[in-house]
Design a protein around this motif. Structure first.
Motif, mmCIF file in Angstrom:
data_model
loop_
_atom_site.group_PDB
_atom_site.id
_atom_site.type_symbol
_atom_site.label_atom_id
_atom_site.label_comp_id
_atom_site.label_asym_id
_atom_site.label_seq_id
_atom_site.Cartn_x
_atom_site.Cartn_y
_atom_site.Cartn_z
ATOM 1 N N ILE A 1 0.856 -1.187 0.000
ATOM 2 C CA ILE A 1 0.000 0.000 0.000
ATOM 3 C C ILE A 1 0.890 1.235 0.000
ATOM 4 C CG2 ILE A 1 -1.779 1.287 1.247
ATOM 5 C CD1 ILE A 1 -2.602 -1.426 2.547
ATOM 6 N N GLN A 2 0.642 2.134 -0.954
ATOM 7 C CA GLN A 2 1.394 3.391 -1.025
ATOM 8 C C GLN A 2 0.445 4.552 -0.722
ATOM 9 O OE1 GLN A 2 1.481 1.790 -4.478
ATOM 10 N NE2 GLN A 2 3.022 0.365 -3.782
ATOM 11 N N THR A 3 0.820 5.338 0.274
ATOM 12 C CA THR A 3 0.046 6.534 0.617
ATOM 13 C C THR A 3 0.937 7.750 0.393
ATOM 14 O OG1 THR A 3 0.755 6.328 2.923
ATOM 15 C CG2 THR A 3 -1.369 5.352 2.358
ATOM 16 N N PRO A 4 0.330 8.906 0.133
ATOM 17 C CA PRO A 4 1.134 10.127 0.011
ATOM 18 C C PRO A 4 1.899 10.386 1.317
ATOM 19 C CG PRO A 4 -1.096 10.508 -0.783
ATOM 20 C CD PRO A 4 -1.089 9.162 -0.129
ATOM 21 N N ASP A 5 3.021 11.093 1.222
ATOM 22 C CA ASP A 5 3.812 11.419 2.412
ATOM 23 C C ASP A 5 2.998 12.239 3.402
ATOM 24 O OD1 ASP A 5 6.001 10.030 1.446
ATOM 25 O OD2 ASP A 5 6.871 11.807 0.500
ATOM 26 N N THR A 6 2.191 13.160 2.882
ATOM 27 C CA THR A 6 1.324 13.974 3.750
ATOM 28 C C THR A 6 -0.065 14.049 3.133
ATOM 29 O OG1 THR A 6 1.984 16.015 2.621
ATOM 30 C CG2 THR A 6 3.222 15.412 4.607
ATOM 31 N N PHE A 7 -1.047 14.041 4.008
ATOM 32 C CA PHE A 7 -2.446 14.232 3.606
ATOM 33 C C PHE A 7 -2.891 15.566 4.178
ATOM 34 C CE2 PHE A 7 -2.160 9.670 3.302
ATOM 35 C CZ PHE A 7 -3.098 9.286 2.361
ATOM 36 N N THR A 8 -3.620 16.332 3.400
ATOM 37 C CA THR A 8 -4.159 17.596 3.876
ATOM 38 C C THR A 8 -5.677 17.496 3.875
ATOM 39 O OG1 THR A 8 -2.279 18.732 2.877
ATOM 40 C CG2 THR A 8 -4.167 20.093 3.491
ATOM 41 N N ALA A 9 -6.283 17.822 5.016
ATOM 42 C CA ALA A 9 -7.743 17.775 5.117
ATOM 43 C C ALA A 9 -8.347 18.705 4.076
ATOM 44 C CB ALA A 9 -8.194 18.164 6.516
ATOM 45 N N GLY A 10 -9.417 18.243 3.434
ATOM 46 C CA GLY A 10 -10.111 19.038 2.439
ATOM 47 C C GLY A 10 -9.547 18.872 1.035
ATOM 48 N N GLU A 11 -8.495 18.106 0.873
ATOM 49 C CA GLU A 11 -7.916 17.890 -0.455
ATOM 50 C C GLU A 11 -8.102 16.438 -0.878
ATOM 51 O OE1 GLU A 11 -3.935 19.190 -1.097
ATOM 52 O OE2 GLU A 11 -4.259 21.109 -0.096
ATOM 53 N N ARG A 12 -8.268 16.243 -2.188
ATOM 54 C CA ARG A 12 -8.425 14.897 -2.740
ATOM 55 C C ARG A 12 -7.050 14.225 -2.774
ATOM 56 N NH1 ARG A 12 -12.667 12.802 -4.480
ATOM 57 N NH2 ARG A 12 -12.799 11.070 -5.910
ATOM 58 N N GLU A 13 -6.988 13.024 -2.204
ATOM 59 C CA GLU A 13 -5.733 12.274 -2.136
ATOM 60 C C GLU A 13 -5.942 10.895 -2.760
ATOM 61 O OE1 GLU A 13 -3.071 13.713 -1.153
ATOM 62 O OE2 GLU A 13 -3.676 15.290 0.241
ATOM 63 N N THR A 14 -4.885 10.324 -3.306
ATOM 64 C CA THR A 14 -4.949 9.006 -3.934
ATOM 65 C C THR A 14 -4.076 8.016 -3.167
ATOM 66 O OG1 THR A 14 -5.333 9.978 -6.114
ATOM 67 C CG2 THR A 14 -4.536 7.720 -6.074
ATOM 68 N N ILE A 15 -4.665 6.878 -2.881
ATOM 69 C CA ILE A 15 -3.960 5.769 -2.239
ATOM 70 C C ILE A 15 -3.857 4.661 -3.279
ATOM 71 C CG2 ILE A 15 -4.016 4.076 -0.374
ATOM 72 C CD1 ILE A 15 -5.736 6.091 1.200
ATOM 73 N N LYS A 16 -2.659 4.089 -3.393
ATOM 74 C CA LYS A 16 -2.435 3.043 -4.391
ATOM 75 C C LYS A 16 -2.023 1.737 -3.714
ATOM 76 C CE LYS A 16 -1.123 6.126 -8.116
ATOM 77 N NZ LYS A 16 -0.215 6.327 -9.255
ATOM 78 N N ALA A 17 -2.306 0.656 -4.406
ATOM 79 C CA ALA A 17 -1.888 -0.674 -3.956
ATOM 80 C C ALA A 17 -1.275 -1.389 -5.150
ATOM 81 C CB ALA A 17 -3.082 -1.454 -3.428
ATOM 82 N N THR A 18 -0.076 -1.915 -4.961
ATOM 83 C CA THR A 18 0.584 -2.684 -6.005
ATOM 84 C C THR A 18 0.475 -4.155 -5.635
ATOM 85 O OG1 THR A 18 2.112 -0.863 -6.427
ATOM 86 C CG2 THR A 18 2.737 -3.031 -7.271
ATOM 87 N N LEU A 19 -0.180 -4.908 -6.505
ATOM 88 C CA LEU A 19 -0.476 -6.314 -6.260
ATOM 89 C C LEU A 19 0.431 -7.173 -7.145
ATOM 90 C CD1 LEU A 19 -2.523 -8.138 -4.724
ATOM 91 C CD2 LEU A 19 -4.006 -7.961 -6.710
ATOM 92 N N THR A 20 1.151 -8.103 -6.513
ATOM 93 C CA THR A 20 2.027 -9.000 -7.260
ATOM 94 C C THR A 20 1.789 -10.442 -6.826
ATOM 95 O OG1 THR A 20 3.828 -8.737 -5.648
ATOM 96 C CG2 THR A 20 3.864 -7.278 -7.565
ATOM 97 N N GLN A 21 2.134 -11.343 -7.723
ATOM 98 C CA GLN A 21 2.077 -12.770 -7.417
ATOM 99 C C GLN A 21 3.244 -13.419 -8.142
ATOM 100 O OE1 GLN A 21 -1.561 -14.867 -8.518
ATOM 101 N NE2 GLN A 21 -1.379 -16.098 -6.673
#
Length: 164
Positions: free
Chosen positions: A48-68
């Motif tokens: 799971i990758q999250t931005p270094d900082t989240f700011t309230a009221g702003e749109r943020e994207t969280i990513k997940a890299t899935l491998t097998q």
């Protein structure tokens, strides 16, 4: 004397039968490569990758890299994100992730309130199901969030309650 020969004959027949049976069974020994004949499932891995900082009221994207097996899991049966705030005041239900390709899945959210949040990613491909979880901070932490972090994560499951 005849009784003795009959018993001896029966005993010999049993003995021969046992030898034949053991010979037959030993011919059915396990193949040294028997394990390769069965389907071997390699586990899914998810980061799971999250931005270094989240700011309230702003749109943020969280990513997940899935491998097998070290390769991008591009044919996942499903990838869902579940996000909630520790104190229970914000809860996003489970939502299907956007497939960005190459095993990368994402979700974008507006976080209106500061505090300690959690994201859990539910992912399945074939028989392999995983549900890793990660905490992140939006804006500033409250005093109770700080206390929670200082005490450790043991209480989080009790506060969260109904998540799997």
């Amino acid at each position: 004397m005849r009784k003795f020969r009959i018993r001896e004959s029966i005993a010999v027949k049993k003995y021969i039968f046992m030898i034949l049976l053991l010979s037959f069974l030993s011919a059915c020994s396990l193949d040294k490569n028997a394990a390769e004949l069965y389907k071997q499932e390699t586990p899914l891995k998810l980061e799971i990758q999250t931005p270094d900082t989240f700011t309230a009221g702003e749109r943020e994207t969280i990513k997940a890299t899935l491998t097998q097996d070290g390769k991008p899991a591009v044919h996942a049966d499903f990838v869902h994100f579940e996000i909630w705030k520790l104190d229970g005041t914000v809860q996003y239900g489970m939502e299907e992730a956007v497939n960005e390709g190459s095993g990368v899945y994402s979700i974008s959210k507006d976080f209106d309130k500061d505090g300690l949040y959690y994201v859990k990613v539910h992912a399945q491909q074939g028989d392999s199901l995983i549900m890793p979880q990660k905490q992140f901070i939006v804006g500033e932490l409250s005093k109770s969030d700080m206390e929670f972090l200082q005490e450790g994560t043991g209480k989080q499951e009790a506060v969260q309650g109904h998540h799997h």
